[in-house]
Design a protein around this motif. Structure first.
Motif, PDB file in Angstrom:
ATOM      1  N   LYS A  37      -5.361  13.192  -0.617  1.00  0.00           N
ATOM      2  CA  LYS A  37      -5.083  13.133   0.818  1.00  0.00           C
ATOM      3  C   LYS A  37      -6.343  12.774   1.603  1.00  0.00           C
ATOM      4  CE  LYS A  37      -2.203  15.458   4.191  1.00  0.00           C
ATOM      5  NZ  LYS A  37      -1.287  16.587   4.432  1.00  0.00           N
ATOM      6  N   ILE A  38      -7.472  13.290   1.166  1.00  0.00           N
ATOM      7  CA  ILE A  38      -8.736  12.979   1.842  1.00  0.00           C
ATOM      8  C   ILE A  38      -9.081  11.498   1.698  1.00  0.00           C
ATOM      9  CG2 ILE A  38     -11.228  13.392   1.804  1.00  0.00           C
ATOM     10  CD1 ILE A  38     -10.550  16.300   0.977  1.00  0.00           C
ATOM     11  N   LEU A  39      -9.005  10.978   0.461  1.00  0.00           N
ATOM     12  CA  LEU A  39      -9.365   9.576   0.230  1.00  0.00           C
ATOM     13  C   LEU A  39      -8.337   8.619   0.824  1.00  0.00           C
ATOM     14  CD1 LEU A  39     -10.779   9.612  -3.417  1.00  0.00           C
ATOM     15  CD2 LEU A  39     -12.012   9.583  -1.254  1.00  0.00           C
ATOM     16  N   ALA A  40      -7.076   9.018   0.830  1.00  0.00           N
ATOM     17  CA  ALA A  40      -6.041   8.146   1.393  1.00  0.00           C
ATOM     18  C   ALA A  40      -6.291   7.866   2.865  1.00  0.00           C
ATOM     19  CB  ALA A  40      -4.665   8.778   1.202  1.00  0.00           C
ATOM     20  N   GLY A  41      -7.015   8.751   3.526  1.00  0.00           N
ATOM     21  CA  GLY A  41      -7.332   8.544   4.934  1.00  0.00           C
ATOM     22  C   GLY A  41      -8.163   7.303   5.194  1.00  0.00           C
ATOM     23  N   ALA A  55       0.192   9.835   9.697  1.00  0.00           N
ATOM     24  CA  ALA A  55       1.640  10.008   9.603  1.00  0.00           C
ATOM     25  C   ALA A  55       2.152   9.641   8.216  1.00  0.00           C
ATOM     26  CB  ALA A  55       2.335   9.162  10.665  1.00  0.00           C
ATOM     27  N   ILE A  56       1.659   8.538   7.666  1.00  0.00           N
ATOM     28  CA  ILE A  56       2.095   8.102   6.337  1.00  0.00           C
ATOM     29  C   ILE A  56       1.627   9.085   5.276  1.00  0.00           C
ATOM     30  CG2 ILE A  56       1.795   6.316   4.575  1.00  0.00           C
ATOM     31  CD1 ILE A  56       1.730   4.264   6.808  1.00  0.00           C
ATOM     32  N   ILE A  57       0.393   9.545   5.405  1.00  0.00           N
ATOM     33  CA  ILE A  57      -0.141  10.504   4.434  1.00  0.00           C
ATOM     34  C   ILE A  57       0.678  11.784   4.448  1.00  0.00           C
ATOM     35  CG2 ILE A  57      -2.132  11.946   3.863  1.00  0.00           C
ATOM     36  CD1 ILE A  57      -3.900   9.696   4.960  1.00  0.00           C
ATOM     37  N   ASP A  58       0.980  12.283   5.633  1.00  0.00           N
ATOM     38  CA  ASP A  58       1.757  13.520   5.740  1.00  0.00           C
ATOM     39  C   ASP A  58       3.169  13.344   5.193  1.00  0.00           C
ATOM     40  OD1 ASP A  58      -0.349  14.877   6.837  1.00  0.00           O
ATOM     41  OD2 ASP A  58       0.287  14.583   8.909  1.00  0.00           O
ATOM     42  N   ALA A  59       3.712  12.129   5.338  1.00  0.00           N
ATOM     43  CA  ALA A  59       5.075  11.887   4.876  1.00  0.00           C
ATOM     44  C   ALA A  59       5.149  11.791   3.354  1.00  0.00           C
ATOM     45  CB  ALA A  59       5.620  10.608   5.508  1.00  0.00           C
ATOM     46  N   ALA A  78       0.818  -1.208   0.000  1.00  0.00           N
ATOM     47  CA  ALA A  78       0.000   0.000   0.000  1.00  0.00           C
ATOM     48  C   ALA A  78       0.856   1.265   0.000  1.00  0.00           C
ATOM     49  CB  ALA A  78      -0.937  -0.007   1.206  1.00  0.00           C
ATOM     50  N   GLU A  79       1.919   1.274   0.777  1.00  0.00           N
ATOM     51  CA  GLU A  79       2.760   2.466   0.848  1.00  0.00           C
ATOM     52  C   GLU A  79       3.461   2.728  -0.483  1.00  0.00           C
ATOM     53  OE1 GLU A  79       5.315   3.021   4.188  1.00  0.00           O
ATOM     54  OE2 GLU A  79       3.944   2.004   5.561  1.00  0.00           O
ATOM     55  N   ALA A  80       3.906   1.658  -1.146  1.00  0.00           N
ATOM     56  CA  ALA A  80       4.550   1.828  -2.446  1.00  0.00           C
ATOM     57  C   ALA A  80       3.565   2.402  -3.462  1.00  0.00           C
ATOM     58  CB  ALA A  80       5.097   0.488  -2.938  1.00  0.00           C
ATOM     59  N   LEU A  81       2.312   1.962  -3.374  1.00  0.00           N
ATOM     60  CA  LEU A  81       1.287   2.497  -4.271  1.00  0.00           C
ATOM     61  C   LEU A  81       1.052   3.974  -3.994  1.00  0.00           C
ATOM     62  CD1 LEU A  81      -0.883   2.208  -6.419  1.00  0.00           C
ATOM     63  CD2 LEU A  81      -2.439   1.341  -4.648  1.00  0.00           C
ATOM     64  N   LEU A  82       1.008   4.345  -2.725  1.00  0.00           N
ATOM     65  CA  LEU A  82       0.798   5.755  -2.385  1.00  0.00           C
ATOM     66  C   LEU A  82       1.973   6.606  -2.872  1.00  0.00           C
ATOM     67  CD1 LEU A  82      -1.134   7.718  -1.030  1.00  0.00           C
ATOM     68  CD2 LEU A  82       0.075   7.353   1.119  1.00  0.00           C
ATOM     69  N   GLU A  83       3.170   6.054  -2.830  1.00  0.00           N
ATOM     70  CA  GLU A  83       4.335   6.767  -3.352  1.00  0.00           C
ATOM     71  C   GLU A  83       4.194   7.013  -4.855  1.00  0.00           C
ATOM     72  OE1 GLU A  83       7.734   4.486  -2.331  1.00  0.00           O
ATOM     73  OE2 GLU A  83       7.815   5.192  -0.253  1.00  0.00           O
ATOM     74  N   ARG A  84       3.679   6.014  -5.575  1.00  0.00           N
ATOM     75  CA  ARG A  84       3.462   6.177  -7.016  1.00  0.00           C
ATOM     76  C   ARG A  84       2.410   7.248  -7.284  1.00  0.00           C
ATOM     77  NH1 ARG A  84       2.144   0.494  -9.554  1.00  0.00           N
ATOM     78  NH2 ARG A  84       2.200   1.741 -11.481  1.00  0.00           N
TER      79      ARG A  84
END
Length: 212
Positions: A107-111, A117-121, A79-85
Motif C-alpha cells: 500500500k505504501i509503494l502503490a502510492g 481511492a484506487i489503493i483503498d478499493a 496499472a489497475e489490473a496489475l494492482l488487482e493481481r
C-alpha cells in the motif's frame, strides 16, 4: 556506492567473490533527469546496474511474496489490473502476519503510482489493520499529533498572556494588530513579551510589528 563496494570486497575477500551493485528506481523520473550508471572521480571509475522498475516484467515479482509490493510498480498496459493481481496474490498468503505486513508495504509503494481511492478499493483496509507496519505508522502519526497539539497549546497560552499584557500596557488593540499578534510564532511572542515592557503607547506596538 564505491565505498560500499570496497567494504564488501574486504568482507568477502576469502574466497574472492564478485560484488555487483544495483540501484532500484521505483518511479520514472522526469524527462530532464539523467540517470547515471557509473561514478567517476580522478582515475577511478565505479560502475553499477540501474534497475528501472517500470520496465521490468511483473511476473517474477508476483511469484515471490517478498517482492509483491514492488510488482505494483512494474511494467504493465493496465496499472489497475496489475494492482488487482498483486492484491489477489497477497490475499493468498496463508500466514496472517506475513500477509498483513506485505499488504502494508504494498500500500505504501502503490502510492507512487495510484490514487488513494484506487489503493483503498483494491488493497483492503481490514487486512492493513493487522500489519505491524500500519500500526507503527498510526502510532507515529498519533505521536506527531500529540506533539503538535502540545505545541499549539503552548503557542495559544503565549498569545493569551502577551495580549493581556499589551492591553494593560497600551490599551485596546486594533483588530489588525490583534490579528498580527495572534499570527506570531512562540519565539516571536516571547520577544514581544520582553519588548512590550518598554512600550509607551500603541505606536510602539505598530513599530515593533513593522520591524519584526
Amino acid at each position: 556506492m564505491a565505498d560500499y563496494y570496497i567494504r564488501l570486497m574486504r568482507l568477502y575477500r576469502e574466497p574472492l567473490r564478485e560484488v555487483e551493485q544495483f540501484i532500484v528506481l521505483l518511479k520514472r523520473p522526469s524527462v530532464s533527469t539523467t540517470i547515471q550508471e557509473e561514478y567517476r572521480t580522478g582515475r577511478m571509475v565505479h560502475r553499477y546496474r540501474v534497475v528501472r522498475l517500470w520496465e521490468k516484467d511483473p511476473v517474477p515479482l508476483l511469484q515471490r511474496p517478498a517482492l509483491l509490493p514492488l510488482a505494483a510498480l512494474a511494467r504493465t498496459d493496465s496499472a489497475e489490473a496489475l494492482l488487482e493481481r498483486v492484491a489477489e496474490r497477497i490475499g493468498s498468503i496463508e500466514e496472517p502476519g506475513l500477509r498483513a505486513n506485505t499488504l502494508g508495504y504494498a500500500k505504501i509503494l502503490a502510492g507512487l503510482r495510484f490514487s488513494e481511492a484506487i489503493i483503498d478499493a483494491l488493497l483492503r483496509e481490514e487486512l492493513m489493520r493487522e500489519s505491524v507496519i500500519y500500526q507503527r505508522i498510526l502510532r507515529e502519526g498519533e505521536q506527531r499529533g500529540r506533539e503538535e497539539g502540545r505545541e499549539e497549546g503552548r503557542a495559544q497560552e503565549a498569545r493569551n498572556i502577551v495580549l493581556r499584557q499589551l492591553v494593560r500596557r497600551i490599551g485596546t488593540l486594533e483588530a489588525s494588530e490583534r490579528e498580527q499578534v495572534e499570527g506570531l510564532s512562540v519565539d516571536q511572542l516571547e520577544r514581544l513579551g520582553e519588548a512590550l515592557l518598554d512600550f509607551n503607547g500603541p505606536e510602539s506596538l505598530s513599530q515593533w510589528l513593522s520591524e519584526r
